[in-house]
Design a protein around this motif. Structure first.
Motif, mmCIF file in Angstrom:
data_model
loop_
_atom_site.group_PDB
_atom_site.id
_atom_site.type_symbol
_atom_site.label_atom_id
_atom_site.label_comp_id
_atom_site.label_asym_id
_atom_site.label_seq_id
_atom_site.Cartn_x
_atom_site.Cartn_y
_atom_site.Cartn_z
ATOM 1 N N SER A 1 0.951 -1.015 -0.425
ATOM 2 C CA SER A 1 -0.153 -0.217 -0.444
ATOM 3 C C SER A 1 1.014 1.259 0.170
ATOM 4 C CB SER A 1 -0.497 -0.019 1.497
ATOM 5 O OG SER A 1 -1.887 -1.204 1.284
ATOM 6 N N VAL A 2 0.372 2.367 -0.232
ATOM 7 C CA VAL A 2 0.694 4.117 -0.690
ATOM 8 C C VAL A 2 0.296 4.457 0.272
ATOM 9 C CG1 VAL A 2 1.858 5.908 -1.904
ATOM 10 C CG2 VAL A 2 1.789 3.809 -2.503
ATOM 11 N N ILE A 3 0.838 5.179 1.307
ATOM 12 C CA ILE A 3 0.056 6.208 2.648
ATOM 13 C C ILE A 3 0.100 7.656 2.051
ATOM 14 C CG2 ILE A 3 -1.267 6.411 4.978
ATOM 15 C CD1 ILE A 3 -1.491 2.628 4.980
ATOM 16 N N VAL A 4 -0.220 8.256 2.479
ATOM 17 C CA VAL A 4 0.309 9.482 2.099
ATOM 18 C C VAL A 4 -0.318 10.514 3.409
ATOM 19 C CG1 VAL A 4 0.191 11.923 1.214
ATOM 20 C CG2 VAL A 4 1.144 9.497 0.247
ATOM 21 N N GLU A 5 0.222 11.155 4.518
ATOM 22 C CA GLU A 5 -0.934 11.399 5.041
ATOM 23 C C GLU A 5 -0.736 13.304 5.496
ATOM 24 O OE1 GLU A 5 -2.683 9.082 8.429
ATOM 25 O OE2 GLU A 5 -0.852 9.503 9.130
ATOM 26 N N ARG A 6 -1.254 13.654 5.082
ATOM 27 C CA ARG A 6 -1.174 15.256 5.509
ATOM 28 C C ARG A 6 -2.551 15.979 5.938
ATOM 29 N NH1 ARG A 6 0.937 18.427 -0.172
ATOM 30 N NH2 ARG A 6 2.162 17.120 -0.094
ATOM 31 N N GLU A 7 -2.022 17.245 6.899
ATOM 32 C CA GLU A 7 -3.043 17.755 7.757
ATOM 33 C C GLU A 7 -3.316 19.532 6.590
ATOM 34 O OE1 GLU A 7 -4.106 20.217 11.827
ATOM 35 O OE2 GLU A 7 -2.309 19.316 11.675
ATOM 36 N N ILE A 8 -4.331 19.563 6.325
ATOM 37 C CA ILE A 8 -3.788 21.060 5.441
ATOM 38 C C ILE A 8 -5.121 21.757 6.650
ATOM 39 C CG2 ILE A 8 -5.343 21.449 3.416
ATOM 40 C CD1 ILE A 8 -4.988 18.526 2.051
ATOM 41 N N ALA A 9 -4.945 23.197 6.176
ATOM 42 C CA ALA A 9 -5.568 24.108 6.389
ATOM 43 C C ALA A 9 -7.201 24.504 6.103
ATOM 44 C CB ALA A 9 -4.795 25.317 6.704
ATOM 45 N N HIS A 10 -7.811 23.364 5.725
ATOM 46 C CA HIS A 10 -9.430 24.089 5.447
ATOM 47 C C HIS A 10 -9.962 23.323 6.274
ATOM 48 C CE1 HIS A 10 -7.746 27.307 2.210
ATOM 49 N NE2 HIS A 10 -6.383 25.846 2.187
ATOM 50 N N PRO A 11 -11.240 23.005 6.557
ATOM 51 C CA PRO A 11 -12.663 22.226 6.832
ATOM 52 C C PRO A 11 -12.307 20.996 5.533
ATOM 53 C CG PRO A 11 -13.659 24.161 6.295
ATOM 54 C CD PRO A 11 -12.126 24.620 5.875
ATOM 55 N N PRO A 12 -13.144 20.094 6.445
ATOM 56 C CA PRO A 12 -13.504 18.595 5.123
ATOM 57 C C PRO A 12 -14.124 19.454 4.660
ATOM 58 C CG PRO A 12 -13.452 18.819 8.270
ATOM 59 C CD PRO A 12 -12.528 20.033 7.769
ATOM 60 N N GLU A 13 -15.394 19.887 4.481
ATOM 61 C CA GLU A 13 -16.603 20.266 3.480
ATOM 62 C C GLU A 13 -15.571 20.963 2.990
ATOM 63 O OE1 GLU A 13 -18.286 20.119 7.878
ATOM 64 O OE2 GLU A 13 -16.626 21.838 6.556
ATOM 65 N N SER B 1 5.824 8.638 -5.586
ATOM 66 C CA SER B 1 6.231 9.800 -5.851
ATOM 67 C C SER B 1 4.965 10.534 -6.354
ATOM 68 C CB SER B 1 7.019 10.059 -6.563
ATOM 69 O OG SER B 1 6.864 9.099 -8.105
ATOM 70 N N GLY B 2 3.898 10.123 -6.721
ATOM 71 C CA GLY B 2 3.131 10.924 -7.186
ATOM 72 C C GLY B 2 1.639 11.514 -6.990
ATOM 73 N N TRP B 3 1.507 10.555 -5.347
ATOM 74 C CA TRP B 3 0.701 11.428 -4.910
ATOM 75 C C TRP B 3 0.391 12.170 -3.663
ATOM 76 C CZ3 TRP B 3 -4.637 10.615 -4.778
ATOM 77 C CH2 TRP B 3 -4.872 9.542 -6.032
ATOM 78 N N PRO B 4 2.082 12.536 -3.047
ATOM 79 C CA PRO B 4 2.566 13.846 -2.029
ATOM 80 C C PRO B 4 1.973 14.563 -3.688
ATOM 81 C CG PRO B 4 4.181 12.265 -2.007
ATOM 82 C CD PRO B 4 2.752 11.694 -3.444
ATOM 83 N N ARG B 5 2.935 14.837 -4.603
ATOM 84 C CA ARG B 5 2.767 15.960 -5.592
ATOM 85 C C ARG B 5 1.234 15.948 -6.149
ATOM 86 N NH1 ARG B 5 6.472 12.942 -8.760
ATOM 87 N NH2 ARG B 5 5.359 12.344 -10.759
ATOM 88 N N PHE B 6 0.563 15.010 -6.052
ATOM 89 C CA PHE B 6 -0.777 15.624 -6.118
ATOM 90 C C PHE B 6 -1.552 16.208 -4.617
ATOM 91 C CE2 PHE B 6 -1.718 11.386 -9.019
ATOM 92 C CZ PHE B 6 -2.201 11.945 -9.903
ATOM 93 N N PHE B 7 -1.133 15.945 -4.114
ATOM 94 C CA PHE B 7 -1.703 16.351 -2.987
ATOM 95 C C PHE B 7 -0.859 18.078 -2.743
ATOM 96 C CE2 PHE B 7 -2.809 13.928 0.685
ATOM 97 C CZ PHE B 7 -3.548 13.041 0.036
ATOM 98 N N ASP B 8 -0.258 18.502 -3.248
ATOM 99 C CA ASP B 8 0.425 19.765 -3.356
ATOM 100 C C ASP B 8 -0.396 20.609 -4.174
ATOM 101 O OD1 ASP B 8 2.545 19.125 -1.995
ATOM 102 O OD2 ASP B 8 4.331 18.784 -3.768
ATOM 103 N N ILE C 1 -11.560 18.595 -9.028
ATOM 104 C CA ILE C 1 -10.505 16.666 -9.181
ATOM 105 C C ILE C 1 -9.828 16.930 -10.623
ATOM 106 C CG2 ILE C 1 -10.913 14.542 -10.040
ATOM 107 C CD1 ILE C 1 -13.481 14.437 -8.556
ATOM 108 N N ALA C 2 -10.223 17.818 -11.523
ATOM 109 C CA ALA C 2 -9.527 18.021 -12.899
ATOM 110 C C ALA C 2 -8.145 19.224 -12.799
ATOM 111 C CB ALA C 2 -10.080 18.308 -14.030
ATOM 112 N N GLU C 3 -8.591 19.936 -11.865
ATOM 113 C CA GLU C 3 -7.252 20.596 -11.262
ATOM 114 C C GLU C 3 -5.795 20.403 -10.571
ATOM 115 O OE1 GLU C 3 -7.789 24.996 -10.566
ATOM 116 O OE2 GLU C 3 -10.234 24.805 -11.155
ATOM 117 N N TRP C 4 -6.823 19.793 -9.925
ATOM 118 C CA TRP C 4 -4.942 18.867 -9.162
ATOM 119 C C TRP C 4 -5.062 17.388 -9.024
ATOM 120 C CZ3 TRP C 4 -5.778 14.959 -5.050
ATOM 121 C CH2 TRP C 4 -6.788 14.497 -5.260
ATOM 122 N N LEU C 5 -5.822 16.190 -9.752
ATOM 123 C CA LEU C 5 -5.524 14.374 -9.994
ATOM 124 C C LEU C 5 -5.307 14.734 -11.623
ATOM 125 C CD1 LEU C 5 -5.418 12.265 -8.419
ATOM 126 C CD2 LEU C 5 -8.004 11.873 -8.510
#
Length: 143
Positions: A10-22, A126-133, A34-38
């Motif tokens: 498995s690949v697991i990436v966790e990141r705290e993001i300064a925005h609410p879940p909604e 390597s890809g998922w951290p870039r998608f999260f960025d 989705i098209a803009e980040w993924l």
């Protein structure tokens, strides 16, 4: 009688993001976001919906929504078949959102990499951290 299956990774990436879940949920479930980040897609946030993700490299992923709990969990199959390279990947991607004092802990787990799929596994690692960025950049613009 027992059957053995090859171990998968498995690949697991966790990141705290300064925005609410909604707000994060919208970026995970609205096709234009989705098209803009993924990837380009025809996603619909509905259980059982089949959709495609179109990679910039020309590949197409066949996906199906497997679980959906608004603002908390989103899971879908992530299947790639590349006939020319006799390559296929059948995996599942799950996003879990947990509120934190500073925003949201976003956890992504992609399961199903076989031991012989080193290239795909490395690409996901390597890809998922870039998608999260890119996701964080998108959320920052949307303020």
């Amino acid at each position: 009688m027992s059957t053995t299956t090859p171990q998968t990774r498995s690949v697991i990436v966790e990141r705290e993001i300064a925005h609410p879940p909604e707000k994060l949920w919208r970026a995970l479930t609205q096709p234009h976001l989705i098209a803009e980040w993924l990837m380009r897609n025809d996603f619909v946030p509905s259980l059982g919906h089949r959709f495609k993700l179109h990679g910039d490299w020309g590949g197409v992923l066949d996906c199906e929504v497997l679980a959906i709990e608004p603002n908390r969990t989103l899971s879908y199959s992530w299947d790639l078949a590349h006939e020319e390279a006799a390559f296929s990947l059948k995996s599942v991607v799950t996003f879990t959102l947990s509120p934190t004092p500073k925003g949201t802990l976003l956890r992504m787990e992609q399961v199903g990499f076989r031991p012989d799929q080193k290239l795909a596994y490395g690409g996901a690692r390597s890809g998922w951290p870039r998608f999260f960025d890119k996701l964080e950049e998108l959320l920052a613009k949307a303020e």
